[in-house]
Design an enzyme around this catalytic site. Sequence first.
Site, PDB file in Angstrom:
ATOM      1  N   CYS A  12       0.920  -1.290   0.017  1.00  0.00           N
ATOM      2  CA  CYS A  12      -0.167  -0.104  -0.039  1.00  0.00           C
ATOM      3  C   CYS A  12       0.998   1.318   0.025  1.00  0.00           C
ATOM      4  O   CYS A  12       2.209   1.161   0.254  1.00  0.00           O
ATOM      5  CB  CYS A  12      -0.932   0.118   1.332  1.00  0.00           C
ATOM      6  SG  CYS A  12       0.001   0.089   2.834  1.00  0.00           S
ATOM      7  N   GLU A 129       0.787  -0.721  15.894  1.00  0.00           N
ATOM      8  CA  GLU A 129       0.174   0.370  15.112  1.00  0.00           C
ATOM      9  C   GLU A 129      -0.896   0.917  16.414  1.00  0.00           C
ATOM     10  O   GLU A 129      -0.779   2.122  16.878  1.00  0.00           O
ATOM     11  CB  GLU A 129      -0.754   0.260  13.865  1.00  0.00           C
ATOM     12  CG  GLU A 129      -1.285   1.533  13.563  1.00  0.00           C
ATOM     13  CD  GLU A 129      -2.707   1.174  12.579  1.00  0.00           C
ATOM     14  OE1 GLU A 129      -3.535   1.810  12.526  1.00  0.00           O
ATOM     15  OE2 GLU A 129      -2.179   0.505  11.553  1.00  0.00           O
ATOM     16  N   SER A 224       1.745 -10.117   9.893  1.00  0.00           N
ATOM     17  CA  SER A 224       0.902  -9.031   9.129  1.00  0.00           C
ATOM     18  C   SER A 224      -0.521  -9.215   9.576  1.00  0.00           C
ATOM     19  O   SER A 224      -1.368 -10.254   9.013  1.00  0.00           O
ATOM     20  CB  SER A 224       1.215  -9.294   7.344  1.00  0.00           C
ATOM     21  OG  SER A 224       0.138  -8.259   6.947  1.00  0.00           O
TER      22      SER A 224
END
EC number: 1.17.7.4
Length: 285
Positions: A12, A129, A224
């Site tokens: 991305c 994150e 991931s």
Amino acid sequence: MSVELAKTAGFCFGVKRAVDTVYQQIEQYRGEKIFTYGPIIHNEEVIKDLRSHGVEVLNDEEELKTADADVVVIRSHGVAKYIYDILEERGITCVDATCPFVKKIHKIVAEKSAEGSYIVIVGNGEHPEVQGIRGWAGEQVTVVQTPEDAERFELPDKDQKVCIVAQTTFNYNKFKELVEIISKKRYDIVVLNTICNATKERQTEARQIAARVDAMVVIGDKRSSNTQKLFEICKEECLNTYYIQTLDDLDINQLRSVESVGITAGASTPNKIIEEVQNNVRINF
């Protein structure tokens, strides 16, 4: 056999930007000790290649405090505010490769916390994150990942405002479900859907392809988060869904009896790996 590759498969914008940033530092700071704070992305092949160029990984705050580092690149997942403070105190050059969409969430939670809102982050509390976002939210913050988490959530002060944000790679349908549960508690809530558009598009396309093929191959690192979610979504639509990291993990025999195969990949999967898998499936069938 027909083979359909998702148009949204692979790097991305945020991941490509982060990886490119590290390679730029290798050129710019030749002879300097370059580190990334955490793996720059969740892909072992990329990490190996960077290591071959002399870039090492700092795994936690303690390593950061003692590392003999000249340059530290902040990965696409972003980090808590105190990590920047440590880098500044130690006089280490900080190169910030945080995804701009994640950076936007940091800004939102910092501002809303300063205004007195209670922050709810919808996401996986173990994911870097989410840990980074949490580090911009002050003391009053909760991470919600499951319907049970949402049901258990109670505001200490019923009159306090609530700001809900999401991990950029969270499943959109699950996000809506969790927000609905919290909304029933009648709090004063502001909901900000911070799921990245690229994530939504990738998940939507993967679901559509999986629904019309006999077998689905999902490529990405086992760590991931967004690839794991792609696998879950594809599995709902196609029972013959296989999660692989590289071509070596693909068992061709599993695809012998099917007439159509779909391929998608997570945001941290390099094009080279996707092409190898796609070409191998086409050649063998």
